[in-house]
Design a protein around this motif. Structure first.
Motif, PDB file in Angstrom:
ATOM      1  N   LEU A 285       0.816  -1.233   0.000  1.00 59.62           N
ATOM      2  CA  LEU A 285       0.000   0.000   0.000  1.00 59.62           C
ATOM      3  C   LEU A 285       0.847   1.279   0.000  1.00 59.62           C
ATOM      4  CD1 LEU A 285      -2.794  -1.204   2.414  1.00 59.62           C
ATOM      5  CD2 LEU A 285      -2.965  -0.885  -0.048  1.00 59.62           C
ATOM      6  N   MET A 286       2.146   1.115  -0.163  1.00 59.60           N
ATOM      7  CA  MET A 286       3.073   2.257  -0.171  1.00 59.60           C
ATOM      8  C   MET A 286       2.667   3.339  -1.188  1.00 59.60           C
ATOM      9  SD  MET A 286       7.052   1.833  -1.096  1.00 59.60           S
ATOM     10  CE  MET A 286       7.687   0.880   0.238  1.00 59.60           C
ATOM     11  N   ASP A 287       2.048   2.891  -2.263  1.00 65.88           N
ATOM     12  CA  ASP A 287       1.684   3.800  -3.345  1.00 65.88           C
ATOM     13  C   ASP A 287       0.742   4.933  -2.908  1.00 65.88           C
ATOM     14  OD1 ASP A 287       1.826   4.557  -5.991  1.00 65.88           O
ATOM     15  OD2 ASP A 287       0.013   3.444  -6.539  1.00 65.88           O
ATOM     16  N   HIS A 288       0.041   4.740  -1.778  1.00 61.14           N
ATOM     17  CA  HIS A 288      -0.893   5.775  -1.304  1.00 61.14           C
ATOM     18  C   HIS A 288      -0.181   6.914  -0.572  1.00 61.14           C
ATOM     19  CE1 HIS A 288      -4.521   3.490  -2.225  1.00 61.14           C
ATOM     20  NE2 HIS A 288      -3.823   2.420  -1.889  1.00 61.14           N
ATOM     21  N   TYR A 289       1.120   6.772  -0.372  1.00 62.22           N
ATOM     22  CA  TYR A 289       1.867   7.746   0.443  1.00 62.22           C
ATOM     23  C   TYR A 289       2.562   8.793  -0.428  1.00 62.22           C
ATOM     24  CZ  TYR A 289       0.787   4.949   4.449  1.00 62.22           C
ATOM     25  OH  TYR A 289       0.099   4.311   5.436  1.00 62.22           O
ATOM     26  N   ASP A 290       2.919   9.921   0.211  1.00 62.57           N
ATOM     27  CA  ASP A 290       3.618  10.984  -0.525  1.00 62.57           C
ATOM     28  C   ASP A 290       5.122  10.757  -0.560  1.00 62.57           C
ATOM     29  OD1 ASP A 290       1.225  12.546  -0.851  1.00 62.57           O
ATOM     30  OD2 ASP A 290       1.367  13.007   1.288  1.00 62.57           O
ATOM     31  N   TYR A 291       5.659  10.184   0.519  1.00 60.77           N
ATOM     32  CA  TYR A 291       7.112  10.009   0.636  1.00 60.77           C
ATOM     33  C   TYR A 291       7.427   8.613   1.171  1.00 60.77           C
ATOM     34  CZ  TYR A 291       7.228  15.141   0.496  1.00 60.77           C
ATOM     35  OH  TYR A 291       7.081  16.448   0.137  1.00 60.77           O
ATOM     36  N   VAL A 292       8.542   8.057   0.717  1.00 56.62           N
ATOM     37  CA  VAL A 292       9.041   6.797   1.274  1.00 56.62           C
ATOM     38  C   VAL A 292      10.408   7.085   1.906  1.00 56.62           C
ATOM     39  CG1 VAL A 292       9.800   4.443   0.776  1.00 56.62           C
ATOM     40  CG2 VAL A 292       7.828   5.413  -0.442  1.00 56.62           C
ATOM     41  N   VAL A 293      10.503   6.771   3.196  1.00 55.87           N
ATOM     42  CA  VAL A 293      11.758   7.013   3.919  1.00 55.87           C
ATOM     43  C   VAL A 293      12.288   5.653   4.367  1.00 55.87           C
ATOM     44  CG1 VAL A 293      12.765   8.081   5.987  1.00 55.87           C
ATOM     45  CG2 VAL A 293      10.945   9.273   4.733  1.00 55.87           C
ATOM     46  N   VAL A 294      13.461   5.280   3.902  1.00 56.95           N
ATOM     47  CA  VAL A 294      14.041   3.996   4.330  1.00 56.95           C
ATOM     48  C   VAL A 294      14.719   4.204   5.686  1.00 56.95           C
ATOM     49  CG1 VAL A 294      15.745   2.195   3.793  1.00 56.95           C
ATOM     50  CG2 VAL A 294      14.313   3.147   1.975  1.00 56.95           C
ATOM     51  N   ASN A 295      14.362   3.344   6.638  1.00 54.10           N
ATOM     52  CA  ASN A 295      14.989   3.438   7.964  1.00 54.10           C
ATOM     53  C   ASN A 295      16.177   2.472   8.017  1.00 54.10           C
ATOM     54  OD1 ASN A 295      15.640   3.830  10.640  1.00 54.10           O
ATOM     55  ND2 ASN A 295      14.010   2.503  11.408  1.00 54.10           N
ATOM     56  N   ASP A 296      17.262   2.892   7.372  1.00 44.66           N
ATOM     57  CA  ASP A 296      18.503   2.100   7.454  1.00 44.66           C
ATOM     58  C   ASP A 296      19.244   2.483   8.730  1.00 44.66           C
ATOM     59  OD1 ASP A 296      18.951   4.662   6.469  1.00 44.66           O
ATOM     60  OD2 ASP A 296      19.808   4.018   4.576  1.00 44.66           O
ATOM     61  N   VAL A 297      19.560   3.773   8.848  1.00 44.15           N
ATOM     62  CA  VAL A 297      20.254   4.293  10.031  1.00 44.15           C
ATOM     63  C   VAL A 297      19.317   5.333  10.653  1.00 44.15           C
ATOM     64  CG1 VAL A 297      22.276   5.624  10.792  1.00 44.15           C
ATOM     65  CG2 VAL A 297      22.500   3.923   8.950  1.00 44.15           C
ATOM     66  N   ILE A 298      19.080   5.229  11.954  1.00 42.40           N
ATOM     67  CA  ILE A 298      18.071   6.079  12.599  1.00 42.40           C
ATOM     68  C   ILE A 298      18.298   7.567  12.301  1.00 42.40           C
ATOM     69  CG2 ILE A 298      17.077   6.806  14.838  1.00 42.40           C
ATOM     70  CD1 ILE A 298      17.857   3.897  15.792  1.00 42.40           C
ATOM     71  N   ASP A 299      19.526   8.034  12.477  1.00 43.20           N
ATOM     72  CA  ASP A 299      19.810   9.458  12.259  1.00 43.20           C
ATOM     73  C   ASP A 299      19.529   9.885  10.821  1.00 43.20           C
ATOM     74  OD1 ASP A 299      20.387  10.231  14.779  1.00 43.20           O
ATOM     75  OD2 ASP A 299      22.561  10.007  14.595  1.00 43.20           O
ATOM     76  N   CYS A 300      19.842   8.994   9.868  1.00 41.42           N
ATOM     77  CA  CYS A 300      19.608   9.341   8.452  1.00 41.42           C
ATOM     78  C   CYS A 300      18.110   9.428   8.179  1.00 41.42           C
ATOM     79  CB  CYS A 300      20.227   8.313   7.518  1.00 41.42           C
ATOM     80  SG  CYS A 300      22.004   8.225   7.662  1.00 41.42           S
ATOM     81  N   ALA A 301      17.341   8.483   8.757  1.00 39.91           N
ATOM     82  CA  ALA A 301      15.882   8.510   8.559  1.00 39.91           C
ATOM     83  C   ALA A 301      15.313   9.817   9.136  1.00 39.91           C
ATOM     84  CB  ALA A 301      15.241   7.291   9.204  1.00 39.91           C
ATOM     85  N   CYS A 302      15.813  10.212  10.307  1.00 34.36           N
ATOM     86  CA  CYS A 302      15.336  11.463  10.926  1.00 34.36           C
ATOM     87  C   CYS A 302      15.655  12.667  10.052  1.00 34.36           C
ATOM     88  CB  CYS A 302      16.001  11.688  12.290  1.00 34.36           C
ATOM     89  SG  CYS A 302      15.340  10.654  13.561  1.00 34.36           S
ATOM     90  N   GLU A 303      16.875  12.672   9.515  1.00 37.24           N
ATOM     91  CA  GLU A 303      17.265  13.815   8.669  1.00 37.24           C
ATOM     92  C   GLU A 303      16.372  13.910   7.440  1.00 37.24           C
ATOM     93  OE1 GLU A 303      21.489  13.499   7.967  1.00 37.24           O
ATOM     94  OE2 GLU A 303      21.806  13.807  10.131  1.00 37.24           O
ATOM     95  N   ARG A 304      16.019  12.747   6.876  1.00 41.90           N
ATOM     96  CA  ARG A 304      15.151  12.759   5.689  1.00 41.90           C
ATOM     97  C   ARG A 304      13.778  13.329   6.073  1.00 41.90           C
ATOM     98  NH1 ARG A 304      17.415   6.887   5.054  1.00 41.90           N
ATOM     99  NH2 ARG A 304      19.328   7.407   3.982  1.00 41.90           N
ATOM    100  N   ILE A 305      13.258  12.909   7.210  1.00 42.42           N
ATOM    101  CA  ILE A 305      11.928  13.392   7.622  1.00 42.42           C
ATOM    102  C   ILE A 305      11.982  14.892   7.928  1.00 42.42           C
ATOM    103  CG2 ILE A 305      10.099  13.180   9.367  1.00 42.42           C
ATOM    104  CD1 ILE A 305      10.818  10.161   9.503  1.00 42.42           C
ATOM    105  N   GLN A 306      13.065  15.330   8.569  1.00 43.23           N
ATOM    106  CA  GLN A 306      13.198  16.776   8.843  1.00 43.23           C
ATOM    107  C   GLN A 306      13.233  17.574   7.538  1.00 43.23           C
ATOM    108  OE1 GLN A 306      16.565  16.441  11.791  1.00 43.23           O
ATOM    109  NE2 GLN A 306      15.479  18.178  12.652  1.00 43.23           N
ATOM    110  N   ALA A 307      13.920  17.017   6.538  1.00 43.07           N
ATOM    111  CA  ALA A 307      14.000  17.711   5.247  1.00 43.07           C
ATOM    112  C   ALA A 307      12.603  17.823   4.622  1.00 43.07           C
ATOM    113  CB  ALA A 307      14.939  16.953   4.312  1.00 43.07           C
ATOM    114  N   ILE A 308      11.808  16.768   4.766  1.00 40.20           N
ATOM    115  CA  ILE A 308      10.445  16.791   4.209  1.00 40.20           C
ATOM    116  C   ILE A 308       9.611  17.859   4.930  1.00 40.20           C
ATOM    117  CG2 ILE A 308       8.290  15.470   4.007  1.00 40.20           C
ATOM    118  CD1 ILE A 308      10.150  12.925   3.751  1.00 40.20           C
ATOM    119  N   ILE A 309       9.718  17.894   6.250  1.00 41.03           N
ATOM    120  CA  ILE A 309       8.918  18.858   7.027  1.00 41.03           C
ATOM    121  C   ILE A 309       9.313  20.287   6.640  1.00 41.03           C
ATOM    122  CG2 ILE A 309       8.395  19.717   9.363  1.00 41.03           C
ATOM    123  CD1 ILE A 309       8.733  16.815  10.368  1.00 41.03           C
ATOM    124  N   THR A 310      10.616  20.509   6.522  1.00 42.66           N
ATOM    125  CA  THR A 310      11.084  21.853   6.142  1.00 42.66           C
ATOM    126  C   THR A 310      10.517  22.234   4.772  1.00 42.66           C
ATOM    127  OG1 THR A 310      13.111  21.511   7.382  1.00 42.66           O
ATOM    128  CG2 THR A 310      13.147  23.273   5.758  1.00 42.66           C
TER     129      THR A 310
END
Ligand code: ADP
Ligand code: 5GP
Length: 204
Positions: A158-183
């Protein structure tokens, strides 16, 4: 759009790291408000009422559904989970961003009611790593792990219903990606233009 906060919806299969990433995100972004869900699931060791969840009996939860107190709700691996509506609406109206950490069926309900929400799918690097994380967390029986893995596969579809896909490989990297989206979402023209129009009216 204007001055109301952003509604962020973070989903992804059980064990992918939603709770872990949300916790790290809250430390990095203290202004981000976390919506505490109601559930009929039993508390895990260390979980605190009103912090991790509002723990309810089945009857209490069904009463919340009847009273229309939930923005969305779903049954997931034998338990009910739902988002208290009033808290989310009031927080958004006060201009603060809210994040819901919910499973896919609930996210799709929110999308119908709040199409302006931002839908983030947290994905595992691969399915073996997902299973390792569920097992490694040590909170589930073997049968529940099997069930959660089955549900995980249908959720990934069901991923197709989402706006963004964030891979949680490394916690800090996943957070940075989400922060970039919010900004980036805050910088969207639709969220800013009214302010500039107001200025122009004032100088004319
Ligand atoms: P969810 O809330 O999605 O069910 P959790 O946040 O409980 O998942 O994480 C499941 C397990 O995976 C936990 O033991 C957590 O410490 C671990 N975990 C989360 N993110 C990562 C990551 N990026 N790398 C390695 N382990 C992780
Ligand atoms: P857990 O039992 O591991 O805490 O949560 C199981 C699943 O329920 C996770 O995917 C979690 O994101 C989801 N969940 C937690 N709260 C809610 C909620 O309020 N609504 C919905 N639909 N899912 C939720």
């Amino acid at each position: 759009m204007g001055d109301s906060g952003l509604l962020l919806v973070l989903s992804g299969p059980s064990g992918v790291g939603k709770g872990t990433v949300c916790k790290a995100l809250r430390e990095r972004m203290p202004n981000l408000v976390y919506s505490v869900s109601a559930t009929t699931r039993a508390p895990r060791a260390g979980e605190v009422e009103g912090v991790n969840y509002f723990f309810k009996t089945k009857a209490e939860f069904e009463e919340m559904i009847r009273q229309d107190e939930l923005l969305e709700w779903a049954e997931y691996v034998g338990n009910y989970y739902g988002t208290p509506r009033k808290f989310v609406e009031e927080t958004l109206a006060s201009g603060r961003d809210v994040i819901l950490e919910i499973e896919v069926q609930g996210a799709l309900q929110v999308k119908k009611k709040f199409p302006q929400g931002i839908f983030l799918f947290l994905a595992p690097p691969d399915l073996t790593e997902l299973q390792n994380r569920i097992v490694g967390r040590g909170t589930e029986s073997e049968e529940t792990i099997r069930h959660r893995m089955e549900v995980a596969k249908s959720e990934i579809e069901l991923m197709d219903h989402y706006d963004y896909v964030v891979v949680n490989d490394v916690i800090d990297c996943a957070c940075e990606r989400i922060q970039a989206i919010i900004t980036a979402e805050h910088l969207k023209k639709e969220r800013q233009i009214h302010k500039f129009r107001k200025w122009l009216k004032e100088v004319n």
